[in-house]
Scaffold this motif. Structure first.
Motif, PDB file in Angstrom:
ATOM      1  N   VAL A 101       0.836  -1.203   0.000  1.00  0.00           N
ATOM      2  CA  VAL A 101       0.000   0.000   0.000  1.00  0.00           C
ATOM      3  C   VAL A 101       0.872   1.255   0.000  1.00  0.00           C
ATOM      4  CG1 VAL A 101      -1.615   1.349   1.388  1.00  0.00           C
ATOM      5  CG2 VAL A 101      -1.964  -1.113   1.091  1.00  0.00           C
ATOM      6  N   ALA A 102       1.924   1.258   0.860  1.00  0.00           N
ATOM      7  CA  ALA A 102       2.796   2.435   0.937  1.00  0.00           C
ATOM      8  C   ALA A 102       3.488   2.679  -0.394  1.00  0.00           C
ATOM      9  CB  ALA A 102       3.825   2.248   2.047  1.00  0.00           C
ATOM     10  N   LEU A 103       3.930   1.603  -1.032  1.00  0.00           N
ATOM     11  CA  LEU A 103       4.595   1.730  -2.333  1.00  0.00           C
ATOM     12  C   LEU A 103       3.628   2.292  -3.359  1.00  0.00           C
ATOM     13  CD1 LEU A 103       6.794  -1.375  -3.187  1.00  0.00           C
ATOM     14  CD2 LEU A 103       7.468   1.016  -3.135  1.00  0.00           C
ATOM     15  N   ALA A 104       2.415   1.723  -3.378  1.00  0.00           N
ATOM     16  CA  ALA A 104       1.429   2.151  -4.369  1.00  0.00           C
ATOM     17  C   ALA A 104       1.088   3.630  -4.158  1.00  0.00           C
ATOM     18  CB  ALA A 104       0.175   1.285  -4.271  1.00  0.00           C
ATOM     19  N   VAL A 105       0.797   3.995  -2.897  1.00  0.00           N
ATOM     20  CA  VAL A 105       0.428   5.392  -2.626  1.00  0.00           C
ATOM     21  C   VAL A 105       1.591   6.322  -2.938  1.00  0.00           C
ATOM     22  CG1 VAL A 105      -0.190   7.002  -0.799  1.00  0.00           C
ATOM     23  CG2 VAL A 105      -1.273   4.752  -0.877  1.00  0.00           C
ATOM     24  N   GLY A 106       2.788   5.962  -2.424  1.00  0.00           N
ATOM     25  CA  GLY A 106       3.951   6.833  -2.607  1.00  0.00           C
ATOM     26  C   GLY A 106       4.292   7.030  -4.068  1.00  0.00           C
TER      27      GLY A 106
END
Lengths: 248, 228
Positions: A31-36
């Motif tokens: 999720v963090a990768l996708a959002v970032g």
């Protein structure tokens, strides 16, 4: 506290606890990768001078930062293996090497792709690029040395010595190449320039850096789990796991 | 008879290594021949224009010194590993830290020192300005010490492996790079008339650091290789 330390030496315990950690960390990482990355690559303002090409920073910088940190993880794990003869530290060291090498390669590759539109060339013998290249060689040397030994215990120790020697080398390389470069050409090329980065670009960058750290941890743990299974292929706990058909 | 003190032991080991080397003069001559032949390759590959060669000479000479050091360091412990005398050395009461210094010292005397002493000849062949020759010799004297110390780490780690030759270059070359940078920078500074002193001082500092730390790594490496 000490019982925790002793449990670290037990493959089945480490295998199950890393499974629990991964079950939480892996979704968070994704999720963090996708959002970032979406934030950085699609929703930040274009750079004043570089236009849209600067957006590769959201992959390049996190990969480079974590690649360097990964070397220290590997070297510290090696030192723990040498000093306390902990087998799990050896597993961690061996598993960190390919992940670190891959991140270093990503940093170099994205750097080259970024360099083409910005500097007009794929490759410059700049201080930081050269030191990253040497870092890649150090990682590859550790992997090659590990593979060369038939006795895996000796391989772990030999690689640990090599990691520690390389750790002394990293700051020296960094400084020396700086000197060497400034002798020939003025330092006209800098990664981020003199001006500090604007907050609208900084926040997604910080998020992607954190995400890459989490990604490194996930890859390290998954590598370690595979290695634990491989080493314990003839032990009863692996047999029990295999018969139960469970993955954690 | 009491066992010799560690310093005495070290001197005896050094003498043994040197005697062994002198009895096989071709082993001493090989690095020098290699140096000469590779020097001859550069004018063929880069073209014989004297000005151009002079510009590349500091880097060329340093790279060749580095390579000949690398090629010889592979063999430092090998014969003693194969005939078992290395194992006896590990069992000896004298600290391994001191005894490996004898091996490194012998390696440096046979390759580093000799190469540094003959390098002016090759420097002249490559048209390096005469004013820089002194700096070249001095930088090679200091730098080859570091190269020997670091190369022996690689040799100690790979001595037990059958296919160590290619591997040692993979392990050691990244560690050689800082030495190359400062060594060739010192010579280049001397060519342009700038002060070479700071570079030589840094080479000296690297040598001190390497003397203090690398025997530890070498001793650890030898123990690992013997155990394996």
């Amino acid at each position: 506290m000490w019982s925790f330390f002793h449990k670290l030496g037990s493959p089945p315990w480490l295998y199950s606890i890393s499974g629990v950690i991964l079950r939480w960390l892996l979704p968070i990482t994704l999720v963090a990768l996708a959002v970032g990355l979406t934030w950085g690559l699609l929703f930040t303002v274009p750079d004043f001078r570089q236009g849209n090409s600067y957006r590769i920073i959201y992959i390049h910088v996190p990969a480079a930062v974590v690649a360097l940190a990964g070397y220290y993880v590997m070297a510290i794990a090696g030192a723990i293996n040498l000093i306390w003869k902990m087998k799990m530290a050896d597993v961690a060291m061996k598993s960190a090497a390919p992940v670190g090498a891959a991140l270093t390669f990503v940093a170099l590759l994205t750097g080259a792709i970024w360099g083409k539109p910005t500097w007009g060339t794929w490759w410059v013998w700049d201080a930081r690029i050269t030191s990253m290249l040497i870092l890649l060689f150090l990682y590859l040397g550790v992997i090659a040395l590990y593979e060369a030994f038939d006795n895996k215990e000796a391989a772990g120790k030999a690689c640990a010595v090599l990691c520690l020697v390389g750790m002394v080398n990293i700051p020296i390389i960094y400084k020396s190449v700086d000197w060497w470069y400034s002798l020939h050409q003025p330092a006209s090329i800098k990664f981020t320039g003199d001006s500090s980065i604007d907050t609208s670009m900084l926040y997604p960058l910080l998020l992607t850096i954190a995400a890459f750290y989490a990604l490194f941890t996930c890859c390290l743990l998954m590598n370690m789990r595979a290695e634990l299974l491989q080493r314990g292929a003839r032990t009863s706990w692996v047999k029990k796991l295999a018969l139960a058909g469970k993955s954690t | 008879m009491s066992p010799p003190g560690s310093l005495q032991f070290c001197v005896r080991l050094l003498r043994r290594q040197l005697v062994l080397a002198v009895r096989r003069p071709i082993e001493i001559g090989n690095p020098l021949l290699f140096f000469a032949m590779v020097v001859a390759l550069f004018p063929l590959g880069l073209g014989p224009a004297p000005d151009q060669l002079a510009g590349f000479a500091p880097g060329i000479l340093w790279i060749i010194a580095l390579l000949s050091n690398l090629l010889t360091s592979d063999a430092v412990f090998r014969s003693d590993f194969e005939d078992g005398s290395l194992e006896q050395l590990l069992l000896a009461p004298q600290p391994l830290f001191i005894s490996v210094l004898a091996y490194i010292g012998a390696h440096w005397l046979i390759t580093g020192l000799l190469l540094a002493l003959v390098s002016p000849v090759f420097a002249l062949m490559l048209n390096l300005p005469g004013s820089a020759v002194g700096t070249l010799v001095l930088s090679l004297l200091l730098g080859s010490g570091v190269l020997s110390l670091v190369g022996c780490i690689g040799a100690a780690l790979t001595v037990g492996l059958k296919r160590g030759g290619m591997l040692i270059s993979l392990l050691v070359l990244p560690l050689y790079m800082p030495v190359l940078i400062f060594g060739s920078a010192a010579v280049k500074a001397a060519v342009t008339g700038a002060a070479a002193g700071p570079y030589l001082a840094i080479l000296g500092a690297m040598l001190c650091l390497a003397i203090a730390l690398s025997p530890l790594a070498i001793a650890a490496g030898l123990r690992i290789s013997i155990d394996a």
